[in-house]
Design a protein around this motif. Sequence first.
Motif, mmCIF file in Angstrom:
data_model
loop_
_atom_site.group_PDB
_atom_site.id
_atom_site.type_symbol
_atom_site.label_atom_id
_atom_site.label_comp_id
_atom_site.label_asym_id
_atom_site.label_seq_id
_atom_site.Cartn_x
_atom_site.Cartn_y
_atom_site.Cartn_z
ATOM 1 N N TYR A 16 0.830 -1.203 0.000
ATOM 2 C CA TYR A 16 0.000 0.000 0.000
ATOM 3 C C TYR A 16 0.867 1.256 0.000
ATOM 4 N N LYS B 151 -7.252 15.271 8.052
ATOM 5 C CA LYS B 151 -6.868 13.872 8.296
ATOM 6 C C LYS B 151 -5.362 13.660 8.203
ATOM 7 N N HIS C 79 -3.627 9.301 4.251
ATOM 8 C CA HIS C 79 -4.694 8.412 3.789
ATOM 9 C C HIS C 79 -4.054 7.163 3.182
ATOM 10 N N THR C 80 -4.353 6.018 3.775
ATOM 11 C CA THR C 80 -3.708 4.763 3.386
ATOM 12 C C THR C 80 -4.549 4.025 2.352
ATOM 13 N N LEU C 81 -3.942 3.689 1.222
ATOM 14 C CA LEU C 81 -4.671 2.964 0.171
ATOM 15 C C LEU C 81 -3.757 1.923 -0.473
ATOM 16 N N SER C 82 -4.321 0.769 -0.763
ATOM 17 C CA SER C 82 -3.552 -0.299 -1.404
ATOM 18 C C SER C 82 -3.365 0.000 -2.885
ATOM 19 N N GLN D 186 -10.978 3.142 -4.379
ATOM 20 C CA GLN D 186 -11.449 3.805 -3.147
ATOM 21 C C GLN D 186 -12.941 3.571 -2.960
ATOM 22 N N SER D 187 -13.317 3.108 -1.768
ATOM 23 C CA SER D 187 -14.730 3.150 -1.406
ATOM 24 C C SER D 187 -14.988 4.538 -0.837
ATOM 25 N N PRO E 278 -17.497 5.866 3.210
ATOM 26 C CA PRO E 278 -17.249 6.431 4.544
ATOM 27 C C PRO E 278 -17.331 7.959 4.574
ATOM 28 N N ARG E 279 -17.010 8.623 3.434
ATOM 29 C CA ARG E 279 -17.023 10.099 3.379
ATOM 30 C C ARG E 279 -16.251 10.723 4.547
ATOM 31 N N GLY F 113 -10.320 11.005 4.011
ATOM 32 C CA GLY F 113 -9.611 10.420 2.876
ATOM 33 C C GLY F 113 -10.463 10.306 1.629
ATOM 34 N N SER F 114 -11.640 9.729 1.767
ATOM 35 C CA SER F 114 -12.475 9.555 0.571
ATOM 36 C C SER F 114 -12.997 10.902 0.075
ATOM 37 N N ALA G 190 -8.687 -4.548 -3.884
ATOM 38 C CA ALA G 190 -7.563 -3.775 -4.444
ATOM 39 C C ALA G 190 -6.224 -4.532 -4.411
ATOM 40 N N GLU H 158 -5.136 -8.606 5.482
ATOM 41 C CA GLU H 158 -4.979 -7.146 5.537
ATOM 42 C C GLU H 158 -6.336 -6.568 5.932
ATOM 43 N N THR H 159 -6.359 -5.884 7.079
ATOM 44 C CA THR H 159 -7.614 -5.294 7.562
ATOM 45 C C THR H 159 -7.671 -3.838 7.133
ATOM 46 N N PHE I 215 -10.540 -1.666 7.658
ATOM 47 C CA PHE I 215 -11.253 -0.807 8.616
ATOM 48 C C PHE I 215 -11.986 -1.650 9.634
HETATM 49 C C1 LIG Z 1 -3.177 -1.127 4.804
HETATM 50 C C2 LIG Z 1 -4.478 -0.476 4.415
HETATM 51 C C3 LIG Z 1 -4.843 -0.434 3.081
HETATM 52 C C4 LIG Z 1 -6.050 0.161 2.711
HETATM 53 N N1 LIG Z 1 -6.420 0.170 1.394
HETATM 54 C C5 LIG Z 1 -7.606 0.707 1.031
HETATM 55 C C6 LIG Z 1 -8.028 0.706 -0.335
HETATM 56 O O1 LIG Z 1 -7.325 0.210 -1.225
HETATM 57 N N2 LIG Z 1 -9.232 1.263 -0.637
HETATM 58 C C7 LIG Z 1 -10.041 1.826 0.328
HETATM 59 O O2 LIG Z 1 -11.134 2.336 -0.014
HETATM 60 N N3 LIG Z 1 -9.668 1.843 1.623
HETATM 61 C C8 LIG Z 1 -8.477 1.299 1.990
HETATM 62 N N4 LIG Z 1 -8.088 1.324 3.296
HETATM 63 C C9 LIG Z 1 -8.942 2.031 4.258
HETATM 64 C C10 LIG Z 1 -8.610 3.513 4.135
HETATM 65 O O3 LIG Z 1 -7.372 3.799 4.744
HETATM 66 C C11 LIG Z 1 -9.713 4.399 4.743
HETATM 67 O O4 LIG Z 1 -10.029 4.014 6.049
HETATM 68 C C12 LIG Z 1 -10.986 4.326 3.896
HETATM 69 O O5 LIG Z 1 -10.658 4.474 2.534
HETATM 70 C C13 LIG Z 1 -11.970 5.417 4.289
HETATM 71 O O6 LIG Z 1 -11.273 6.637 4.376
HETATM 72 P P1 LIG Z 1 -11.941 7.940 4.944
HETATM 73 O O7 LIG Z 1 -10.834 8.865 5.348
HETATM 74 O O8 LIG Z 1 -12.952 8.447 3.980
HETATM 75 O O9 LIG Z 1 -12.717 7.479 6.228
HETATM 76 P P2 LIG Z 1 -12.079 7.031 7.691
HETATM 77 O O10 LIG Z 1 -11.977 8.326 8.463
HETATM 78 O O11 LIG Z 1 -10.832 6.285 7.425
HETATM 79 O O12 LIG Z 1 -13.195 6.144 8.190
HETATM 80 C C14 LIG Z 1 -14.481 6.649 8.571
HETATM 81 C C15 LIG Z 1 -15.307 5.485 9.117
HETATM 82 O O13 LIG Z 1 -15.664 4.595 8.047
HETATM 83 C C16 LIG Z 1 -15.220 3.271 8.314
HETATM 84 N N5 LIG Z 1 -14.790 2.720 7.019
HETATM 85 C C17 LIG Z 1 -13.585 2.850 6.423
HETATM 86 N N6 LIG Z 1 -13.578 2.251 5.212
HETATM 87 C C18 LIG Z 1 -14.819 1.737 5.044
HETATM 88 C C19 LIG Z 1 -15.445 1.009 3.998
HETATM 89 N N7 LIG Z 1 -14.790 0.663 2.883
HETATM 90 N N8 LIG Z 1 -16.737 0.645 4.148
HETATM 91 C C20 LIG Z 1 -17.426 0.966 5.265
HETATM 92 N N9 LIG Z 1 -16.884 1.650 6.313
HETATM 93 C C21 LIG Z 1 -15.601 2.039 6.200
HETATM 94 C C22 LIG Z 1 -14.095 3.431 9.330
HETATM 95 O O14 LIG Z 1 -13.968 2.268 10.139
HETATM 96 C C23 LIG Z 1 -14.563 4.624 10.152
HETATM 97 O O15 LIG Z 1 -15.498 4.224 11.134
HETATM 98 C C24 LIG Z 1 -6.887 0.739 3.696
HETATM 99 C C25 LIG Z 1 -6.492 0.708 5.051
HETATM 100 C C26 LIG Z 1 -5.313 0.106 5.399
HETATM 101 C C27 LIG Z 1 -4.919 0.075 6.853
#
Ligand SMILES: Cc1cc2nc3c(=O)[nH]c(=O)nc-3n(C[C@H](O)[C@H](O)[C@H](O)COP(=O)(O)OP(=O)(O)OC[C@H]3O[C@@H](n4cnc5c(N)ncnc54)[C@H](O)[C@@H]3O)c2cc1C
Length: 219
Positions: free
Chosen positions: A25, A34, A37-40, A55-56, A59-60, A63-64, A105, A216-217, A219
């Motif tokens: 990642y 924030k 922002h960690t993404l694979s 990217q999903s 979560p809004r 990162g997203s 991903a 790999e977890t 969230f």
């Molecule tokens: C090693 C690693 C690799 C990752 N790779 C990816 C990737 O390739 N694509 C990707 O979309 N995310 C990935 N993630 C998760 C990513 O880092 C973010 O948490 C996520 O994308 C949402 O980001 P955010 O800032 O919008 O929300 P956050 O502030 O991160 O999360 C907001 C809330 O939404 C929850 N949440 C996070 N992701 C989801 C989801 N997909 N569905 C439902 N609830 C969710 C969280 O637990 C939290 O409660 C990865 C995480 C790690 C640790």
Amino acid sequence: MAGEFYVTRFVLAQPKEIQFQAGQYVIFLIGPPKGRHTLSIASAPAQRGSIDILQSVAPRGGGSTWLLALKSGDTVQFLGPLGKFTLQKESKRPKVFVATGCGLAPLRSMILDYLETSGTARVTLWWGLRHETDIFWQEELDGLRKKYPNFQYTMTLSKPVDAWMGVRGRVTQHVVGETTELTHSEFYLCGSRQMIIDMKGLLTDNGVPSEQIFTETFF
Ligand SMILES: Cc1cc2nc3c(=O)[nH]c(=O)nc-3n(C[C@H](O)[C@H](O)[C@H](O)COP(=O)(O)OP(=O)(O)OC[C@H]3O[C@@H](n4cnc5c(N)ncnc54)[C@H](O)[C@@H]3O)c2cc1C
């Protein structure tokens, strides 16, 4: 791209190429609030001049929301590659990939890498989504299945409409019962914490050694 899922390609400017192992990642530096922002990486390592990200946006969170606001031509910075969730390429064991949602991903990167570099072990992907409207990359997966006889995949929907003719339910309901050579296979699990806990529990309860389970977890 489909439902809550967006695929974005980042073309590398400086340096112009990246070397990484499938499954790793990167951490984007996205500024306040924030910060990171960690993404694979969803693309294969052979694609050196750019990386694809899945990217999903459901979560809004920071990162997203950041990703959704990006425009073509914007410059971004990231750290990486990072992470130890990588494919055991030399192992001859059948490889079973289990993803929910955007957990596909890093598994896509591994599957492309393995098949395109002549990996001969059996490769099976289980991918769980909620709705029909979430489906994407189906054409690519169908193409891989056609091209590589050792690749099979099943997409299963947990909340399909009544008319859905495909597989239903969560990945956890299918994998153990439908995997031949279960205890000989190695498993790559990626997605939500709950899916990984449930899936790992089912696998170990059914005799799969924990050394053959890689996770790999997200969230
Ligand atoms: C090693 C690693 C690799 C990752 N790779 C990816 C990737 O390739 N694509 C990707 O979309 N995310 C990935 N993630 C998760 C990513 O880092 C973010 O948490 C996520 O994308 C949402 O980001 P955010 O800032 O919008 O929300 P956050 O502030 O991160 O999360 C907001 C809330 O939404 C929850 N949440 C996070 N992701 C989801 C989801 N997909 N569905 C439902 N609830 C969710 C969280 O637990 C939290 O409660 C990865 C995480 C790690 C640790």
